[in-house]
Design a protein around this motif. Structure first.
Motif, short mmCIF file in Angstrom:
data_model
loop_
_atom_site.label_atom_id
_atom_site.label_comp_id
_atom_site.label_asym_id
_atom_site.label_seq_id
_atom_site.Cartn_x
_atom_site.Cartn_y
_atom_site.Cartn_z
N LEU A 237 -40.44 5.02 2.35
CA LEU A 237 -39.93 4.03 3.12
C LEU A 237 -40.94 3.61 4.51
CD1 LEU A 237 -35.93 4.46 3.23
CD2 LEU A 237 -37.21 2.86 2.05
N ARG A 241 -42.90 0.29 4.51
CA ARG A 241 -42.90 -0.51 5.71
C ARG A 241 -44.26 -0.93 6.45
NH1 ARG A 241 -41.13 -4.41 7.00
NH2 ARG A 241 -39.05 -3.62 6.03
N GLU A 329 -36.83 -2.21 -0.78
CA GLU A 329 -36.39 -1.05 -0.01
C GLU A 329 -35.10 -0.51 -0.93
OE1 GLU A 329 -35.15 -2.09 3.93
OE2 GLU A 329 -37.26 -2.14 4.48
#
Length: 343
Positions: A237, A241, A329
Motif C-alpha cells: 500500500l 500510494r 487499494e
C-alpha cells in the motif's frame, strides 16, 4: 561477506580460477568480465589497493583496447629502470583493435614479471579469441565474472552486504523498501546504502529509509505487485500510494498484477524443470522460477478468486468506478491476503 554476482555460464568451464569480485586479487593476468560496471570497478580498485599496499611505488597506467596500436602493451608492461611493479588497466576489451588482440595473445605466452594486466570486457562476442585463451590458462590468470545483478534476492543480498561490511544493521522491512526504491542502476542502490551508513547511527528501520527516499520509492507497477503477492500488505500500500502520488496510472498497476497472477496459475501445479515448463507455456525459464516464488503460500482457490477480482478491478479502473485509486487499494489488499479477504 558481501554478495558477489554469479559467474557467467560460459566461464563455468574455464580452466583458470573464478574469483568473486569481493575477493579480487592480483595475478599476472586478470580478466574482469560481465556487464555490471559497479562490481567490476570495485574489483579493479581492490586489486590496485592490494598492489599499492604491497609496494607504494606501483606504477598505474590505463590503456584503451579499442584505440591501442602495436607496441602499446609491450611498452607499458616492460620494467622501468628501477623495476617498480606495474598495473596496466585495459578498458573496452569488448571493442579491442586487431593490433591489441595480436599483441596480447603474444603477451600471454610470457607475461612480464612484476606486471599485473587487468582486462575489462563488459560483454559481447568481440574478443572471444582472447577470452578463450585466457580462460584456457594462457598467462596464468584469473577471471572475475561480474554478471548483471537483476534478481530481487541478489539485489537484497548486495545491499545487506553493504551494511554488514560497515558494521551496521538494517531491518528486513527497511531492506525491502530500500531495494524497492532503487530497482534500476546498481550504483544508485550502492550510493543509497552508503548515504544511510554515513548519515545515520544505530540500526536502520523502515521509517528511516522512507524519510530519506520517499521521493525515490519505486513507482513501477511490478514493485507494487511483488509486495502484494508476497503478502506484505503495508509495504504494497505504501508503494501504491507513492506510485499514484508520483503520477502513475492505476491501469498498468492492475495489468502487472494480472500478468503475475496468470503466470502463477500456470506454474502452481506444474512439475518438472523450469526449462520444460517454460517450453510448455511459452515462458522463459527465469519467468517460471519467479512465478514459482510468487506462488509460494498460495492455494488454488485463493489464486482463482484473486484472478477474478483482478479482472473486475480492471473494468473498474478503465471507467467502471468513480474512485479508481480506492479500487486498486482494495485489490492490493485482497491479493496480499492471498485472495481470502478484502472483498
Amino acid at each position: 561477506m558481501v554478495m558477489a554476482a554469479r559467474p557467467a555460464t560460459r566461464a563455468a568451464s574455464a580452466k583458470i580460477p573464478q574469483v568473486a569480485w569481493s575477493e579480487a586479487r592480483p595475478a599476472p593476468v586478470v580478466l574482469v568480465s560481465g556487464p555490471e560496471d559497479l562490481l567490476a570497478d570495485r574489483a579493479i580498485r581492490r586489486i590496485r589497493e592490494m598492489l599499492a599496499a604491497a609496494d607504494p611505488s606501483l606504477e598505474v597506467t590505463d590503456l584503451d583496447a579499442a584505440a591501442a596500436v602495436p607496441g602499446d602493451l609491450t611498452t607499458l608492461a616492460s620494467p622501468s629502470l628501477f623495476g617498480e611493479p606495474r598495473l596496466i588497466r585495459v578498458t573496452a576489451v569488448e571493442r579491442l583493435s586487431e593490433a591489441f588482440l595480436n599483441e596480447t595473445l603474444r603477451y600471454l605466452e610470457a607475461p612480464d614479471d612484476g606486471a599485473t594486466l587487468v582486462l575489462r570486457h563488459s560483454g559481447g562476442v568481440r574478443g572471444k579469441k582472447l577470452l578463450d585463451a585466457i580462460r584456457g590458462g594462457a598467462g596464468g590468470g584469473i577471471e572475475i565474472a561480474c554478471a548483471e545483478v537483476k534478481r530481487d534476492a541478489d539485489r537484497s543480498a548486495f545491499a545487506s552486504g553493504e551494511f554488514r561490511a560497515a558494521g551496521r544493521r538494517i531491518s528486513p522491512g527497511a531492506l525491502r523498501v530500500l531495494v524497492s526504491a532503487f530497482q534500476g542502476d546498481l550504483a544508485e542502490l550502492a550510493s543509497a546504502c552508503q548515504q544511510l551508513i554515513a548519515d545515520t547511527t544505530g540500526d536502520i528501520g523502515e521509517r528511516t529509509v522512507q524519510t530519506y527516499y520517499a521521493g525515490r520509492m519505486e513507482t513501477d507497477a511490478f514493485a507494487v505487485a511483488d509486495a502484494a503477492l508476497a503478502g506484505r500488505t503495508g509495504e504494497a500500500l505504501v508503494l501504491l500510494r507513492h506510485a499514484i502520488d508520483s503520477g502513475a496510472d492505476p491501469v498498468p498497476i492492475v495489468a502487472a498484477l494480472a500478468a503475475k497472477l496468470r503466470s502463477m496459475a500456470k506454474v502452481l501445479d506444474a512439475r518438472g524443470a523450469p526449462a520444460k515448463i517454460a517450453s510448455e507455456f511459452g515462458m522463459a525459464p527465469w519467468q517460471v522460477e519467479r512465478a514459482r516464488r510468487d506462488a509460494q503460500g498460495w492455494q488454488a482457490a485463493g489464486l482463482g478468486r484473486a484472478i477474478v477480482f483482478t479482472a473486475e478491478t480492471d473494468e473498474r479502473v478503465k471507467g467502471g468506478a468513480r474512485d479508481t485509486e480506492y479500487a486498486v487499494e482494495r485489490l492490493v489488499t485482497f491479493i496480499a491476503a492471498r485472495g481470502g479477504t478484502g472483498t
